[in-house]
Design a protein around this motif. Structure first.
Motif, short mmCIF file in Angstrom:
data_model
loop_
_atom_site.label_atom_id
_atom_site.label_comp_id
_atom_site.label_asym_id
_atom_site.label_seq_id
_atom_site.Cartn_x
_atom_site.Cartn_y
_atom_site.Cartn_z
N UNK A 1 0.83 -1.18 0.00
CA UNK A 1 0.00 0.00 0.00
C UNK A 1 0.88 1.25 0.00
N UNK A 2 0.44 2.25 -0.72
CA UNK A 2 1.19 3.51 -0.82
C UNK A 2 0.91 4.37 0.41
N UNK A 3 1.98 4.91 1.02
CA UNK A 3 1.86 5.78 2.18
C UNK A 3 2.53 7.11 1.89
N UNK A 4 1.93 8.18 2.41
CA UNK A 4 2.50 9.52 2.31
C UNK A 4 2.89 9.95 3.71
N UNK A 5 4.19 10.20 3.90
CA UNK A 5 4.69 10.62 5.20
C UNK A 5 5.07 12.09 5.15
N UNK A 6 4.55 12.85 6.09
CA UNK A 6 4.89 14.26 6.23
C UNK A 6 5.83 14.36 7.43
N UNK A 7 7.04 14.86 7.20
CA UNK A 7 8.07 14.83 8.24
C UNK A 7 8.61 16.25 8.44
N UNK A 8 8.47 16.76 9.66
CA UNK A 8 9.01 18.07 10.00
C UNK A 8 10.41 17.84 10.57
N UNK A 9 11.40 18.49 9.96
CA UNK A 9 12.80 18.27 10.37
C UNK A 9 13.50 19.61 10.57
N UNK A 10 14.61 19.56 11.31
CA UNK A 10 15.47 20.72 11.41
C UNK A 10 16.19 20.90 10.09
N UNK B 1 17.58 -0.04 5.63
CA UNK B 1 16.63 -1.09 6.03
C UNK B 1 15.90 -1.69 4.83
N UNK B 2 16.32 -1.28 3.64
CA UNK B 2 15.75 -1.87 2.43
C UNK B 2 14.40 -1.33 2.03
N UNK B 3 14.04 -0.13 2.53
CA UNK B 3 12.77 0.49 2.16
C UNK B 3 13.01 1.42 0.96
N UNK B 4 12.02 1.51 0.11
CA UNK B 4 12.16 2.35 -1.07
C UNK B 4 11.43 3.68 -0.89
N UNK B 5 12.09 4.74 -1.30
CA UNK B 5 11.43 6.05 -1.37
C UNK B 5 10.94 6.21 -2.79
N UNK B 6 9.61 6.30 -2.99
CA UNK B 6 9.06 6.51 -4.34
C UNK B 6 9.23 7.95 -4.77
N UNK B 7 8.82 8.88 -3.90
CA UNK B 7 9.01 10.30 -4.19
C UNK B 7 9.48 10.99 -2.92
N UNK B 8 10.19 12.09 -3.12
CA UNK B 8 10.72 12.84 -1.99
C UNK B 8 10.68 14.31 -2.35
N UNK C 1 2.77 -2.71 9.11
CA UNK C 1 3.87 -3.00 10.03
C UNK C 1 5.17 -2.35 9.57
N UNK C 2 5.44 -2.41 8.28
CA UNK C 2 6.66 -1.80 7.74
C UNK C 2 6.63 -0.29 7.90
N UNK D 1 7.19 0.75 11.40
CA UNK D 1 8.60 0.65 11.75
C UNK D 1 9.39 1.84 11.19
N UNK D 2 9.08 2.22 9.95
CA UNK D 2 9.74 3.39 9.34
C UNK D 2 9.48 4.63 10.19
N UNK D 3 8.22 4.84 10.59
CA UNK D 3 7.88 6.02 11.38
C UNK D 3 8.62 6.02 12.72
N UNK D 4 8.68 4.86 13.37
CA UNK D 4 9.41 4.77 14.65
C UNK D 4 10.88 5.12 14.46
N UNK D 5 11.48 4.62 13.38
CA UNK D 5 12.90 4.91 13.13
C UNK D 5 13.10 6.39 12.82
#
Length: 160
Positions: A1-10, A26-33, A55-56, A59-63
């Motif tokens: 399933x496709x997920x969109x993560x919004x990440x606030x960073x310094x 960890x072998x995860x793919x970034x489709x777009x950034x 689950x994956x 885990x990405x969000x926790x990391x």
């Protein structure tokens, strides 16, 4: 399933490398950034789309939350949100093709941003599905080049 993560960073050197390294390590793919500064000086917003089961992605969000430079991570997949992507296309539009290409441009609310004798450069924004449909329609005319931004997304208002 496709997920969109919004990440606030310094906004400091090496943050993008650490986030990308977390995915690749960890072998995860970034489709777009997509990364851009926010209204708050020193902070940037990353929008990452990735594939994976719950689950994956959990885990990405926790990391991501463990990274010192990460201030907030939101999975917008199950949240009401607005998602857009911008694309530039260089399309062959010689002679009789030009009128038909311009009709498609109108239907998809694209902008013609450059014109030459034999080609047009188009600008379009929309969902991934809209951009895909436009590509499918214009392929028969000859797409010479594509540049895409990747998704940017924002949670809709009035949500808790």
């Amino acid at each position: 399933m496709r997920h969109i993560l919004s990440i606030l960073v310094e906004d400091e050197p090496g943050v993008l490398s650490r986030v990308a390294g977390l995915f690749s390590g960890r072998g995860y793919n970034i489709e777009t950034l997509n990364v851009a500064p926010t209204l708050t000086e020193g902070l940037s917003m990353m929008t990452i789309t990735t594939e994976g089961d719950e689950a994956i992605v959990e885990q990405i969000i926790k990391q991501l939350r463990k990274l010192v430079t990460t201030l907030k991570v939101v999975d917008l997949t199950d949240v009401k949100s607005v998602e857009r992507e911008m694309m530039l296309l260089r399309v062959d539009a010689e002679g009789a093709k030009r009128a038909e290409v311009l009709r498609i441009v109108d239907i998809f609310r694209c902008k013609v941003v450059d014109v030459s004798l034999d080609e047009l450069i188009l600008e379009v924004t929309g969902t991934q599905d809209k951009l895909g449909a436009l590509i499918n329609l214009l392929q028969r005319f000859g797409i010479k080049e594509i540049a895409r931004t990747g998704a940017v997304a924002m949670r809709r208002g009035m949500q808790e």
